[in-house]
Design a protein around this motif. Structure first.
Motif, PDB file in Angstrom:
ATOM      1  N   ALA A   1       0.869  -1.181   0.000  1.00  0.00           N
ATOM      2  CA  ALA A   1       0.000   0.000   0.000  1.00  0.00           C
ATOM      3  C   ALA A   1       0.902   1.227   0.000  1.00  0.00           C
ATOM      4  CB  ALA A   1      -0.917  -0.007   1.213  1.00  0.00           C
ATOM      5  N   ALA A   2       1.602   1.403  -1.114  1.00  0.00           N
ATOM      6  CA  ALA A   2       2.737   2.329  -1.186  1.00  0.00           C
ATOM      7  C   ALA A   2       2.356   3.802  -1.240  1.00  0.00           C
ATOM      8  CB  ALA A   2       3.605   1.984  -2.402  1.00  0.00           C
ATOM      9  N   MET A   3       1.075   4.098  -1.300  1.00  0.00           N
ATOM     10  CA  MET A   3       0.680   5.503  -1.286  1.00  0.00           C
ATOM     11  C   MET A   3       1.045   6.166   0.034  1.00  0.00           C
ATOM     12  SD  MET A   3      -3.077   7.098  -2.048  1.00  0.00           S
ATOM     13  CE  MET A   3      -3.255   8.801  -2.537  1.00  0.00           C
ATOM     14  N   GLN A   4       0.976   5.381   1.135  1.00  0.00           N
ATOM     15  CA  GLN A   4       1.253   5.960   2.445  1.00  0.00           C
ATOM     16  C   GLN A   4       2.210   5.149   3.299  1.00  0.00           C
ATOM     17  OE1 GLN A   4      -2.035   7.486   4.715  1.00  0.00           O
ATOM     18  NE2 GLN A   4      -3.070   8.336   2.933  1.00  0.00           N
ATOM     19  N   PHE A   5       2.524   3.927   2.893  1.00  0.00           N
ATOM     20  CA  PHE A   5       3.443   3.088   3.660  1.00  0.00           C
ATOM     21  C   PHE A   5       4.706   2.817   2.846  1.00  0.00           C
ATOM     22  CE2 PHE A   5      -0.599   2.367   5.626  1.00  0.00           C
ATOM     23  CZ  PHE A   5      -0.332   2.079   6.958  1.00  0.00           C
ATOM     24  N   PRO A   6       5.868   2.727   3.486  1.00  0.00           N
ATOM     25  CA  PRO A   6       7.095   2.413   2.741  1.00  0.00           C
ATOM     26  C   PRO A   6       6.921   1.119   1.939  1.00  0.00           C
ATOM     27  CG  PRO A   6       7.647   3.076   4.981  1.00  0.00           C
ATOM     28  CD  PRO A   6       6.147   2.914   4.930  1.00  0.00           C
ATOM     29  N   GLU A   7       7.163   1.196   0.662  1.00  0.00           N
ATOM     30  CA  GLU A   7       6.877   0.074  -0.228  1.00  0.00           C
ATOM     31  C   GLU A   7       7.697  -1.168   0.107  1.00  0.00           C
ATOM     32  OE1 GLU A   7       9.689   0.831  -4.056  1.00  0.00           O
ATOM     33  OE2 GLU A   7       8.008   2.218  -3.817  1.00  0.00           O
ATOM     34  N   HIS A   8       7.106  -2.309  -0.184  1.00  0.00           N
ATOM     35  CA  HIS A   8       7.755  -3.606   0.019  1.00  0.00           C
ATOM     36  C   HIS A   8       8.270  -3.787   1.444  1.00  0.00           C
ATOM     37  CE1 HIS A   8       7.238  -4.742  -4.074  1.00  0.00           C
ATOM     38  NE2 HIS A   8       8.035  -3.821  -4.557  1.00  0.00           N
TER      39      HIS A   8
ATOM     40  N   ALA B   1       7.807   6.825  10.056  1.00  0.00           N
ATOM     41  CA  ALA B   1       8.646   7.479  11.054  1.00  0.00           C
ATOM     42  C   ALA B   1       9.588   6.520  11.755  1.00  0.00           C
ATOM     43  CB  ALA B   1       7.762   8.204  12.076  1.00  0.00           C
ATOM     44  N   GLU B   2       9.128   5.304  12.010  1.00  0.00           N
ATOM     45  CA  GLU B   2       9.968   4.323  12.699  1.00  0.00           C
ATOM     46  C   GLU B   2      10.680   3.389  11.728  1.00  0.00           C
ATOM     47  OE1 GLU B   2       8.211   2.350  16.051  1.00  0.00           O
ATOM     48  OE2 GLU B   2       6.845   4.019  16.431  1.00  0.00           O
ATOM     49  N   GLY B   3      10.495   3.612  10.434  1.00  0.00           N
ATOM     50  CA  GLY B   3      11.132   2.756   9.427  1.00  0.00           C
ATOM     51  C   GLY B   3      10.361   1.477   9.218  1.00  0.00           C
ATOM     52  N   GLY B   4      10.160   1.109   7.952  1.00  0.00           N
ATOM     53  CA  GLY B   4       9.427  -0.110   7.640  1.00  0.00           C
ATOM     54  C   GLY B   4      10.323  -1.332   7.667  1.00  0.00           C
ATOM     55  N   THR B   5       9.755  -2.485   8.001  1.00  0.00           N
ATOM     56  CA  THR B   5      10.509  -3.735   8.077  1.00  0.00           C
ATOM     57  C   THR B   5      10.684  -4.327   6.683  1.00  0.00           C
ATOM     58  OG1 THR B   5       9.600  -4.189  10.269  1.00  0.00           O
ATOM     59  CG2 THR B   5      10.567  -6.053   9.073  1.00  0.00           C
TER      60      THR B   5
ATOM     61  N   GLY C   1      12.887   0.457   5.731  1.00  0.00           N
ATOM     62  CA  GLY C   1      12.290   1.078   4.561  1.00  0.00           C
ATOM     63  C   GLY C   1      11.827   2.495   4.834  1.00  0.00           C
ATOM     64  N   LYS C   2      11.858   3.314   3.796  1.00  0.00           N
ATOM     65  CA  LYS C   2      11.315   4.670   3.872  1.00  0.00           C
ATOM     66  C   LYS C   2      10.473   4.910   2.621  1.00  0.00           C
ATOM     67  CE  LYS C   2      14.802   7.632   1.633  1.00  0.00           C
ATOM     68  NZ  LYS C   2      13.793   8.349   0.803  1.00  0.00           N
ATOM     69  N   MET C   3       9.748   6.018   2.595  1.00  0.00           N
ATOM     70  CA  MET C   3       8.982   6.359   1.405  1.00  0.00           C
ATOM     71  C   MET C   3       9.945   6.597   0.250  1.00  0.00           C
ATOM     72  SD  MET C   3       5.888   6.065   2.374  1.00  0.00           S
ATOM     73  CE  MET C   3       4.880   6.826   1.092  1.00  0.00           C
ATOM     74  N   ASP C   4       9.597   6.082  -0.919  1.00  0.00           N
ATOM     75  CA  ASP C   4      10.473   6.156  -2.085  1.00  0.00           C
ATOM     76  C   ASP C   4      10.540   7.596  -2.594  1.00  0.00           C
ATOM     77  OD1 ASP C   4      11.957   5.660  -4.344  1.00  0.00           O
ATOM     78  OD2 ASP C   4      10.318   4.754  -5.463  1.00  0.00           O
ATOM     79  N   ALA C   5      11.689   8.234  -2.381  1.00  0.00           N
ATOM     80  CA  ALA C   5      11.845   9.626  -2.815  1.00  0.00           C
ATOM     81  C   ALA C   5      13.291  10.055  -2.609  1.00  0.00           C
ATOM     82  CB  ALA C   5      10.913  10.549  -2.028  1.00  0.00           C
ATOM     83  N   ALA C   6      13.704  11.060  -3.386  1.00  0.00           N
ATOM     84  CA  ALA C   6      15.019  11.669  -3.231  1.00  0.00           C
ATOM     85  C   ALA C   6      14.929  13.124  -3.663  1.00  0.00           C
ATOM     86  CB  ALA C   6      16.069  10.934  -4.059  1.00  0.00           C
ATOM     87  N   ASN C   7      15.632  13.994  -2.949  1.00  0.00           N
ATOM     88  CA  ASN C   7      15.654  15.420  -3.245  1.00  0.00           C
ATOM     89  C   ASN C   7      16.875  15.749  -4.087  1.00  0.00           C
ATOM     90  OD1 ASN C   7      15.656  18.196  -3.283  1.00  0.00           O
ATOM     91  ND2 ASN C   7      15.830  18.460  -1.063  1.00  0.00           N
ATOM     92  N   ALA C   8      16.669  15.987  -5.375  1.00  0.00           N
ATOM     93  CA  ALA C   8      17.779  16.238  -6.293  1.00  0.00           C
ATOM     94  C   ALA C   8      18.504  17.543  -6.006  1.00  0.00           C
ATOM     95  CB  ALA C   8      17.262  16.244  -7.732  1.00  0.00           C
ATOM     96  N   ALA C   9      17.885  18.427  -5.222  1.00  0.00           N
ATOM     97  CA  ALA C   9      18.521  19.712  -4.893  1.00  0.00           C
ATOM     98  C   ALA C   9      19.265  19.667  -3.567  1.00  0.00           C
ATOM     99  CB  ALA C   9      17.466  20.815  -4.854  1.00  0.00           C
TER     100      ALA C   9
END
Length: 408
Positions: free
Chosen positions: A71-78, A191-195, A162-170
């Motif tokens: 449910a990757a819209m709000q939870f760290p994927e996989h 916040a606590e990191g996904g397993t 796991g964390k939400m899939d994202a990176a800040n290019a700046a």
């Protein structure tokens, strides 16, 4: 003022609380507020009225609803957390994207080289294993990093979260690079990191949740064979883990963007190959057009003759707009005529649809101006295109529709 839908939702929530005995209970499917929000945004009409009529449920798991990376819209994927959320929202099938570690163990990651965007690796000592260490942004040059599962052992993989899939290019710091979740997603459940999970662990979890399986064999970021581990070895190992767990082939829909992987399963593991899903990425070829069969890499009848029974393009490939209405594309009609089962991806993968919905909605951008269009698209895909399954980053949206329309 409390309307009938609100009362029905409250009643459903009351039943859920009464029926759930633990935080991990999965015998009761819950929809949450999002499907109701989307229905509220719809234009008045028969479809909206039909969906409103189902507000009180009851709801149950459905194979039509596929949890995309959980449910990757709000939870760290996989992650275990994401998978549990998908099951609780009625996803009858859940996806583990499969890649491998340095010691050739199979794990759930969307790509072999995405650890820098989907885990906390850059903030750990394992950052030194990254093939591209973090480099801060400078002037017009974006920040960069690349970290691969194939550079770490399974034991090392297990130390990551796991964390939400994202990176800040700046970003000019690792902390800023990692803190980039889109505004329409959330870090609330990260916040606590996904397993993180191995492929074998995902099999055990999905089975315990009563869900079925759609593993995707991901294209390696390394040259194959990898330390003697060939592409065929990789494709076979994924199937072997289901056989070792005693999972029947009819409960598994193995996927790959690589047609050769699908053909390998058809030839070498025919029971599993019968439901192998060809993720068609022909759209990436310049000049390819879902409305013009002359531009296609394979005719649908040719794929069927090869033994392919399932095809899965992105949603926009299956639809177009005629006279202001969403209708099936030529691609969709040809696939159905050839006897191919169609699965598609990915609902809820874009942000709000006010500005056209982005890549996943590109063929219907002219009529996509509100989140209310979400269910209009789902209805066309289900009723007119005739898809048998729909990936979503928030499975409740699809589960609600499938339950309301009597889809299994």
């Amino acid at each position: 003022m409390i309307n009938k839908m609100t009362l029905a939702s409250l009643a459903a929530c009351t039943a859920l609380v009464a029926g759930a005995t633990t935080a991990s209970a999965t015998d009761v499917v819950e929809m949450g507020p999002r499907p109701y929000y989307l229905i509220d945004k719809m234009a008045d009409g028969a479809l909206k009225e039909k969906l409103l009529s189902c507000a009180a449920g009851p709801f149950k798991p459905t194979l039509f609803s596929i949890g995309h990376r959980g449910a990757a819209m709000q939870f760290p994927e996989h992650t275990k957390d994401s998978y549990l959320a998908a099951a609780r929202m009625g996803a009858g099938i859940i996806e583990c994207d499969v890649t491998f570690t340095k010691d050739k163990e199979l794990v759930c990651r969307h790509a072999q080289n995405d650890l820098h965007t989907t885990t906390n690796i850059l903030a750990t000592d394992l950052a030194e294993t990254c093939v591209q260490p973090f480099v801060p942004a400078s002037g017009d040059t974006p920040a960069k990093a690349e970290c691969r599962t194939s550079e770490i052992t399974l034991a090392e993989f297990r130390t990551l979260t796991g964390k939400m899939d994202a990176a800040n290019a700046a970003a000019t710091t690792v902390e800023a690079y990692m803190d980039a979740t889109a505004g329409w997603r959330t870090d609330l459940y990260a916040a606590e990191g996904g397993t993180l999970m191995t492929h074998a662990e995902s099999i055990a979890l999905f089975r315990d949740l009563g869900a079925k399986f759609t593993p995707e064999l991901k294209s390696p970021a390394v040259k194959m064979p990898f330390d003697g581990f060939s592409q065929a070895d990789y494709a076979q190992k994924m199937i072997d883990e289901y056989k070792a767990a005693g999972v029947p082939a009819e409960d598994v829909w193995p996927q790959s963007f690589n047609l050769e992987d699908v053909l390998y399963w058809i030839e070498n593991e025919p029971a599993f190959g019968k439901q192998a899903v060809y993720l068609d990425d022909s759209y990436a070829i310049e000049g390819w057009d879902p409305m013009d069969p002359q531009t296609w890499t394979h005719a649908m009848t040719d794929l069927k003759d090869m033994g392919v029974n399932y095809i899965a393009p992105p949603m926009w490939v299956l639809v177009t707009v005629e006279d202001g209405e969403i209708v099936p594309s030529v691609y969709a009609k040809e696939a159905k005529a050839a006897g191919l089962n169609i699965i598609t991806w990915t609902l809820e993968r874009s942000g709000p649809l006010v500005t056209g919905g982005g890549w996943y909605y590109q063929s219907i951008a002219d009529v996509t101006d509100s989140d209310g269009v979400m269910y209009e698209l789902v209805d066309v895909l289900a009723q007119d295109v005739g898809i048998v399954g729909l990936f979503s980053d928030w499975p409740a949206t699809v589960s609600y529709y499938a339950n309301c329309m009597g889809l299994k």
